[in-house]
Motif scaffolding. Structure first.
Motif, PDB file in Angstrom:
ATOM      1  N   ALA A 606     -11.223  50.915 -26.327  1.00  0.00           N
ATOM      2  CA  ALA A 606     -10.795  49.669 -25.954  1.00  0.00           C
ATOM      3  C   ALA A 606     -10.322  48.859 -27.583  1.00  0.00           C
ATOM      4  N   CYS A 607     -11.215  49.145 -28.273  1.00  0.00           N
ATOM      5  CA  CYS A 607     -11.091  48.678 -29.748  1.00  0.00           C
ATOM      6  C   CYS A 607      -9.535  49.431 -30.039  1.00  0.00           C
ATOM      7  N   GLY A 608      -9.345  50.437 -30.261  1.00  0.00           N
ATOM      8  CA  GLY A 608      -8.264  51.152 -30.499  1.00  0.00           C
ATOM      9  C   GLY A 608      -6.959  50.540 -29.993  1.00  0.00           C
ATOM     10  N   THR A 609      -7.114  50.247 -28.494  1.00  0.00           N
ATOM     11  CA  THR A 609      -5.942  49.985 -27.827  1.00  0.00           C
ATOM     12  C   THR A 609      -5.626  48.532 -28.217  1.00  0.00           C
ATOM     13  N   LEU A 610      -6.537  47.863 -28.210  1.00  0.00           N
ATOM     14  CA  LEU A 610      -6.482  46.160 -28.594  1.00  0.00           C
ATOM     15  C   LEU A 610      -5.686  46.137 -30.105  1.00  0.00           C
ATOM     16  N   MET A 631      -8.068  47.337 -38.331  1.00  0.00           N
ATOM     17  CA  MET A 631      -9.028  47.964 -37.385  1.00  0.00           C
ATOM     18  C   MET A 631      -8.605  49.471 -37.004  1.00  0.00           C
ATOM     19  N   VAL A 632      -7.220  49.629 -36.959  1.00  0.00           N
ATOM     20  CA  VAL A 632      -6.618  50.870 -36.670  1.00  0.00           C
ATOM     21  C   VAL A 632      -6.986  51.944 -37.983  1.00  0.00           C
ATOM     22  N   ARG A 633      -6.901  51.316 -39.133  1.00  0.00           N
ATOM     23  CA  ARG A 633      -7.324  52.156 -40.108  1.00  0.00           C
ATOM     24  C   ARG A 633      -8.932  52.830 -40.324  1.00  0.00           C
ATOM     25  N   ARG A 634      -9.547  52.001 -39.791  1.00  0.00           N
ATOM     26  CA  ARG A 634     -10.994  52.240 -39.848  1.00  0.00           C
ATOM     27  C   ARG A 634     -11.356  53.166 -38.721  1.00  0.00           C
ATOM     28  N   LEU A 635     -10.649  53.127 -37.437  1.00  0.00           N
ATOM     29  CA  LEU A 635     -10.867  53.652 -36.351  1.00  0.00           C
ATOM     30  C   LEU A 635     -10.222  54.907 -36.404  1.00  0.00           C
ATOM     31  N   TYR A 636      -9.253  55.240 -36.706  1.00  0.00           N
ATOM     32  CA  TYR A 636      -8.221  56.440 -36.911  1.00  0.00           C
ATOM     33  C   TYR A 636      -7.980  57.131 -38.458  1.00  0.00           C
ATOM     34  N   PRO A 637      -8.689  57.115 -39.264  1.00  0.00           N
ATOM     35  CA  PRO A 637      -8.553  57.522 -40.705  1.00  0.00           C
ATOM     36  C   PRO A 637      -7.731  58.940 -40.720  1.00  0.00           C
ATOM     37  N   ASN A 638      -6.951  58.966 -41.658  1.00  0.00           N
ATOM     38  CA  ASN A 638      -6.274  60.193 -41.987  1.00  0.00           C
ATOM     39  C   ASN A 638      -5.374  60.732 -40.745  1.00  0.00           C
ATOM     40  N   LEU A 641      -1.568  57.300 -36.815  1.00  0.00           N
ATOM     41  CA  LEU A 641      -1.818  55.796 -36.609  1.00  0.00           C
ATOM     42  C   LEU A 641      -2.210  55.243 -37.949  1.00  0.00           C
ATOM     43  N   ALA A 642      -3.083  55.602 -38.591  1.00  0.00           N
ATOM     44  CA  ALA A 642      -3.379  54.986 -39.861  1.00  0.00           C
ATOM     45  C   ALA A 642      -2.431  54.746 -40.800  1.00  0.00           C
TER      46      ALA A 642
END
Length: 717
Positions: A606-610, A631-638, A641-642
């Motif tokens: 949900a965090c990633g979608t938002l 938030m995207v950079r923290r949730l999907y590093p490397n 998306l990041a």
């Protein structure tokens, strides 16, 4: 592994059992027994009436922290309430001399929060080890008092100030800690007395009487007791003795009215100036004058000699000498006022925006206390202060000072605007009144007319998404708790497809992490994200055209900007202050290393979608886009998306350097924001200035840290 739930249950029967359970875990040789959620207990640091503190190692961030547990257990409502109150109170404060709170959580019924692990001792321990010299004592109390004043300006009383609650970091800087007894001030600037609490040696008389009110002066008493203890063994000079006595007056009305007043007097004593609580003898004034201003002292002596000579000369000569003396006296008064203003502002530090804002707040508070009702004098002193800032290399602080003047001194101006806009009871006028009249400072609440405007948006425009959003947003960002959760409830009930609508929870509602997680999950289902910035700019822009600022605001502003720029500057600040949602809670629960995202099923997705919706939404403000990209950079590093999120941040910095220019550019930027959204407006501004919308390959800003996440910048220090 230790049964932490069992430990929490033990607390219902006896506080010591919880501490004993923690101690037993600490004594184990098995690291798994010492593990508590993301932390490994290392040693016990201390024990208080309702909490126990341990040194712990946080595994995910590889850092040492201090963990404070409530020893009363999950079912001891009073202990938990006070413990959570301490954590929430401290978490609101962001000051270099107040111990910050990293994380607040409850695991299997055991409440705790984490703080930095400070290397130094407490002030109490320092006093036990050695005598504190007089100059050191003054410097310490200026710093501590400034931190307490900051907490007061955010509406919090500490109520347990003492040397044991002042810690030192590795640089030797003092930090105020332990907000376990802190209470939020009401609209009258105080709290009703309650159970006797605190440390007797530092408690003001009114703390012993449950029927009496407590306010800023209660903490001033404790600061005075600390100052007296720091000076023990060193007979204070007359100024310090007077300062201590003023702090320790049994009658609160006879004490310093605020910690800022105390700090200002200590700064005057530090700098060799006369303090406000004692009139120095003439020979003291003369010595100070000669020591600090030898040239001025000579000038005064010459003027006096001329006056004596004039008595033997003609009447006209006597009158000229008298006029010169009066001018010198007026100039001396202005110099003293500037010194007082400087003393009130400069101790807060420099460099960060928060420090500049704190200094500006002190300066404006001083003006309102000492030059109230005299705009011309305010302008004169502020002009000299602006010159002093430039000479001290702090010219950039003028912006913060101007913002603070508009916020604090502009309350009457905004109230007149609210009354004018709401008088017609039109939809746009009512919305504009709600935006323009939003309370700004800590402890400030809206007038009856302002509250009526918010209620009208709810009752008269219940099918208007933007009108309901403004009512809910005002309830969300106001400094005092909001009593109308129904504004947001109707908004999300009728207009659930905009993710921004779910974010604006009422101020003071204190949602739990699980509540916030539920909000995130629901906001993530919304197909759009629009925080209505363009609509707000359009209404505020139109509303501020017809309101002429009063002299009480014009005169102090003229000290900082050209006279022709006063009205445009005031208007731009009103437009730029158009409120936006506060994303702190959402960012916190969506941190991939946080407890909530590991505990709540589906929260990470949900965090990633938002975050992606916020980052890509064409009508989202730049603030929302940057929050989403972080938030995207923290949730999907490397990941790709990041990389997309990083490029968005990089493009924003590039556009910011090229799109912001002369003040007249602001009007076209507002036009485009209203028509196309803020991100596209920045792009069009770059087009007009002949700059590319995207940075060339390999481009980096001069300060590469602006592209980093906050935790990455901290790691680089």
């Amino acid at each position: 592994m230790t049964d932490w739930a069992a430990a929490a249950k033990l607390g219902v029967a006896a506080h010591d059992d919880v501490a004993a359970q923690l101690e037993a875990a600490l004594a184990s040789d098995d690291p798994e027994d010492r593990r508590f959620d993301d932390y490994e207990l290392v040693e016990r640091l201390g024990r208080g009436g309702m909490g126990v503190v341990f040194r712990a190692r946080q595994a995910s961030l590889a850092r040492d922290v201090a963990l404070k547990f409530v020893v009363g257990g999950a079912n001891d409502a009073a202990a938990v309430a006070r413990f959570v109150a301490e954590a929430r109170a401290a978490a609101r404060l962001n000051h270099p001399n107040i111990v910050p709170v990293y994380e607040v959580d409850v695991v299997e019924g055991l409440h705790y929060f984490s703080m930095p692990m400070l290397a130094g001792a407490t002030l109490a321990q320092r006093l036990d080890e050695r005598r504190v010299e007089r100059d050191e004592a003054i410097a310490l109390m200026v710093t501590i008092g400034s931190a307490v004043d900051y907490a007061h300006r955010l509406g919090l009383l500490h109520l347990d100030l003492k040397p044991g609650n002042v810690l030192f970091d590795e640089r030797g800087e003092p930090l105020v800690a332990d907000f376990g007894l802190a209470r939020a001030m009401d609209a009258d600037g105080g709290v009703d007395g309650g159970d006797v609490s605190g440390t007797p040696a530092y408690m003001a008389p009114e703390q012993h009487d449950a029927a009496r009110r407590l306010d800023r002066r209660t903490d001033v008493y404790a600061l005075g007791a600390m100052l007296a203890e720091l000076l023990r063994g060193d007979a204070p000079d007359a100024d310090l003795d007077a300062i201590c006595r003023r702090c320790l007056e049994p009658d609160p009305a006879r004490r310093y009215a605020s910690a800022a007043d105390l700090v200002a007097d200590l700064a005057r004593r530090r700098d060799g100036n006369a303090v406000s609580v004692r009139v120095p003898a003439w020979h003291e004034r003369w010595r100070r004058s000669v020591r600090q201003h030898p040239a001025a002292a000579i000038a005064v002596a010459l003027a006096f000699a001329m006056l004596i000579a004039g008595l033997a000369a003609t009447t006209s000569q006597w009158r000229r000498a008298e006029a010169a003396r009066a001018d010198a006296a007026r100039q001396q008064a202005r110099t003293a006022q500037l010194a007082g203003l400087t003393a009130a502002a400069f101790p807060q530090g420099e460099g960060t925006r928060a420090a500049q804002a704190a200094s500006a707040g002190n300066a404006v508070a001083w003006l309102q206390r000492h030059l109230a009702g005299d705009p011309a004098a305010q302008r004169e002193v502020l002009t000299a202060f602006r010159v002093a800032l430039a000479q001290a290399g702090k010219a950039e602080a003028v912006t913060a000072l101007l913002d603070e003047i508009v916020d604090r001194m502009g309350a009457d101006y905004r109230e007149r605007a609210v009354r004018r806009l709401f008088a017609g009871r039109t939809r746009d006028g009512t919305i504009a009144a709600a935006l323009v009249g939003l309370p700004r400072g800590a402890g400030e609440h809206g007038s009856d007319v302002y509250e009526s405007a918010l209620a009208a948006l709810y009752t008269s425009y219940g099918d208007d998404a933007y009108a309901l959003y403004v009512a809910a947003l005002a309830c969300h960002v106001q400094p005092l708790p909001c009593e109308h959760p129904e504004y947001r409830e109707r908004l999300v009930e009728r207009f659930p497809d905009n993710g921004a609508h779910w974010i604006v929870t009422p101020r003071g509602s204190a949602p739990s992490d699980d509540d916030i997680a539920a909000i995130v999950r629901r906001a993530a289902q919304a197909p759009a994200f629009d925080d209505h910035l363009g609509e707000s700019i359009a209404l505020v822009r139109g509303a501020t055209r017809a309101t002429e600022p009063p002299p009480s605001l014009v005169e102090p502003m003229r000290a900082l900007v050209e006279e022709r720029d006063v009205a445009p500057s005031l208007r731009r600040r009103a437009i730029d202050a158009a409120p936006l949602p506060v994303y702190g809670d959402v960012v916190r629960v969506c941190r991939p290393d946080g407890a909530a995202i590991a505990r709540v099923a589906g929260l990470r997705d949900a965090c990633g979608t938002l975050a992606q919706t916020m980052m890509r939404a064409p009508r989202a403000s730049i603030l929302a886009k940057m929050v989403g990209s972080a938030m995207v950079r923290r949730l999907y590093p490397n990941t790709p998306l990041a990389a997309e999120a990083y490029d968005l941040r990089r493009q924003y910095v590039w556009l910011g350097e090229r799109a912001l220019g002369a003040p007249n550019d602001a009007e076209r930027l507002y036009d485009d924001t209203i028509a196309f959204g803020e991100w596209e407006a920045f792009g069009r501004q770059a087009d007009r200035r002949g700059a590319a919308r995207t940075p060339p390959a390999g481009w980096q800003p001069l300060d590469a840290r602006v592209l980093m996440l906050p935790e990455e910048r901290d790691a680089k220090k």
